[in-house]
Design an enzyme around this catalytic site. Structure first.
Site, PDB file in Angstrom:
ATOM      1  N   HIS A   1     -28.246  22.170   8.084  1.00 13.92           N
ATOM      2  CA  HIS A   1     -27.050  21.591   7.475  1.00 13.92           C
ATOM      3  C   HIS A   1     -26.120  22.622   6.841  1.00 13.92           C
ATOM      4  O   HIS A   1     -24.903  22.439   6.827  1.00 13.92           O
ATOM      5  CB  HIS A   1     -27.475  20.577   6.396  1.00 13.92           C
ATOM      6  CG  HIS A   1     -26.342  19.878   5.730  1.00 13.92           C
ATOM      7  ND1 HIS A   1     -25.547  18.953   6.382  1.00 13.92           N
ATOM      8  CD2 HIS A   1     -25.847  19.957   4.455  1.00 13.92           C
ATOM      9  CE1 HIS A   1     -24.625  18.489   5.550  1.00 13.92           C
ATOM     10  NE2 HIS A   1     -24.782  19.086   4.379  1.00 13.92           N
TER      11      HIS A   1
ATOM     12  N   ASP B   1     -29.873  19.348  11.669  1.00 15.70           N
ATOM     13  CA  ASP B   1     -29.358  18.977  10.355  1.00 15.70           C
ATOM     14  C   ASP B   1     -30.137  17.764   9.854  1.00 15.70           C
ATOM     15  O   ASP B   1     -30.024  16.672  10.414  1.00 15.70           O
ATOM     16  CB  ASP B   1     -27.863  18.659  10.471  1.00 15.70           C
ATOM     17  CG  ASP B   1     -27.190  18.459   9.130  1.00 15.70           C
ATOM     18  OD1 ASP B   1     -27.868  18.036   8.182  1.00 15.70           O
ATOM     19  OD2 ASP B   1     -25.965  18.689   9.047  1.00 15.70           O
TER      20      ASP B   1
ATOM     21  N   GLY C   1     -20.869  17.491  -1.475  1.00 19.50           N
ATOM     22  CA  GLY C   1     -21.417  16.714  -2.580  1.00 19.50           C
ATOM     23  C   GLY C   1     -21.428  15.239  -2.202  1.00 19.50           C
ATOM     24  O   GLY C   1     -22.200  14.837  -1.356  1.00 19.50           O
TER      25      GLY C   1
ATOM     26  N   SER D   1     -19.948  18.446   5.318  1.00 23.57           N
ATOM     27  CA  SER D   1     -20.759  17.426   4.671  1.00 23.57           C
ATOM     28  C   SER D   1     -19.832  16.385   4.021  1.00 23.57           C
ATOM     29  O   SER D   1     -18.973  15.823   4.710  1.00 23.57           O
ATOM     30  CB  SER D   1     -21.713  18.084   3.667  1.00 23.57           C
ATOM     31  OG  SER D   1     -22.725  17.202   3.265  1.00 23.57           O
ATOM     32  N   TRP D   2     -19.966  16.113   2.719  1.00 26.89           N
ATOM     33  CA  TRP D   2     -19.006  15.234   2.064  1.00 26.89           C
ATOM     34  C   TRP D   2     -17.583  15.769   2.217  1.00 26.89           C
ATOM     35  O   TRP D   2     -16.626  15.002   2.301  1.00 26.89           O
ATOM     36  CB  TRP D   2     -19.360  15.057   0.588  1.00 26.89           C
ATOM     37  CG  TRP D   2     -18.188  14.591  -0.244  1.00 26.89           C
ATOM     38  CD1 TRP D   2     -17.461  15.321  -1.131  1.00 26.89           C
ATOM     39  CD2 TRP D   2     -17.606  13.282  -0.239  1.00 26.89           C
ATOM     40  NE1 TRP D   2     -16.453  14.554  -1.685  1.00 26.89           N
ATOM     41  CE2 TRP D   2     -16.520  13.300  -1.156  1.00 26.89           C
ATOM     42  CE3 TRP D   2     -17.893  12.093   0.453  1.00 26.89           C
ATOM     43  CZ2 TRP D   2     -15.717  12.191  -1.395  1.00 26.89           C
ATOM     44  CZ3 TRP D   2     -17.089  10.983   0.212  1.00 26.89           C
ATOM     45  CH2 TRP D   2     -16.018  11.026  -0.691  1.00 26.89           C
TER      46      TRP D   2
END
Length: 321
Positions: free
Chosen positions: A303, A275, A51, A118-119
């Site tokens: 991704h 990605d 996120g 990711s985050w």
């Protein structure tokens, strides 16, 4: 499908149910949802979702051998089953780091493995730099270092060249005079009272932009999930809030600056070559700053953690612990 000439892609472990789910009070009126599954006496491993604002889902338990791991999932402030929903009050990176420590103490865990994409890679690295003695090893995917160049890539001048039709829809919802800073423009519409009646529309479009770019092969199921009203509202509001403030870090290169703190922690980095959200340069830069880390660039992947070759590498990494 084959991962290379001698091995086949690993599949997820079978579905499992948590043996305990609870909502833990943290600070400032927030409560975070925490669940545990697998082996209560196994190696503690914390799934750190993306996120920010993405929340967790049952399928994420399945990256881990349930006989080997004490699998811990939690929804970060304001998203998933945490409360209050979509709240931006007292919701910063440092609040989330404190929440992770509160969860660890609540569960009476001395140290754990971090698994973040990711985050989730950002938050895992920042937590580990703050509390290196609490981290046994780290598995990362789709590296995001919260730098301005990465935000500009995805929200202004990079990914738009790969997904021009999705970009046009995302950008044209905002007046032309505000399109030079789409994070700021969307943040206004997702947070200010004058746009309250339109807020859900902008939340869905923010979320759909990411949902349209997350996989190498278009995934209609992912796109449909991204516009679910409950998911989109938390996801869009929290992401815009964090990204407008560059994730509340001290400086643009804080994670690379402090990489040396992690020198005694085994780290595996899995990165999709194509990605479009978090391009390989960030993983490469991180690996250069942490030469003891293992970097695996997956040749045919985007991704998502659920790209077949990415999924394979992540499961292999957890099995190797």
């Amino acid at each position: 499908m084959r991962a290379d000439s001698t091995t086949t892609f690993r599949s997820l472990y079978p579905p499992i149910e948590p043996y305990i789910s609870e909502r833990i009070p943290v600070s400032d009126g927030h409560e975070v949802h925490v669940e545990q599954s697998g082996n209560p006496h196994g190696i503690p491993i914390l799934f750190v979702h993306g996120g920010p604002g993405g929340g967790t889902s049952p399928i994420q338990r399945r990256f881990f051998n349930p006989a080997k791991f004490r699998i811990i999932l939690f929804d970060q402030r304001g998203c998933g089953r945490s409360r209050p929903h979509a709240s931006l009050e007292n919701n910063t990176t440092w609040d989330l780091v404190a929440d992770m420590e509160a969860i660890r103490e609540h569960l009476r865990i001395k140290s754990w493995v971090l698994f973040g994409g990711s985050w989730g890679s950002t938050l895992s690295l920042i937590y580990a730099q703050k509390h290196p003695e609490r981290v046994r090893s780290i598995i990362l995917r789709g590296i995001f270092l919260s730098r301005k160049e990465e935000l500009d890539w995805f929200y202004q001048n990079g990914t738009r060249s790969l997904f021009p039709e999705a970009w046009t829809r995302f950008a044209e919802l905002v007046p032309e005079g505000e399109r030079d800073d789409l994070i700021k423009a969307y943040h206004r519409r997702l947070t200010e009272p004058e746009f309250e009646r339109e807020r859900l529309l902008f939340a869905k479009e923010w979320s759909l932009w990411e949902g349209s770019t997350v996989t190498l092969v278009p995934d209609e199921e992912q796109r449909a999930h991204s516009v679910d009203p409950v998911f989109a509202l938390a996801f869009a509001r929290i992401e815009a809030h964090y990204f407008l403030h560059q994730c509340f870090l001290e400086c643009d290169d804080q994670i690379l600056r402090d990489a040396h703190i992690l020198k005694d922690i085994p780290i595996i980095i899995v990165q999709g070559r194509y990605d479009a959200i978090c391009p390989p340069k960030s993983a490469y830069d991180l690996a250069k700053a942490m030469p003891w880390a293992s970097l695996k660039i997956v040749p045919v992947a985007g991704h998502s953690a659920f790209e077949p070759a990415i999924q394979h590498e992540l499961i292999c990494a957890t099995d190797a612990i």
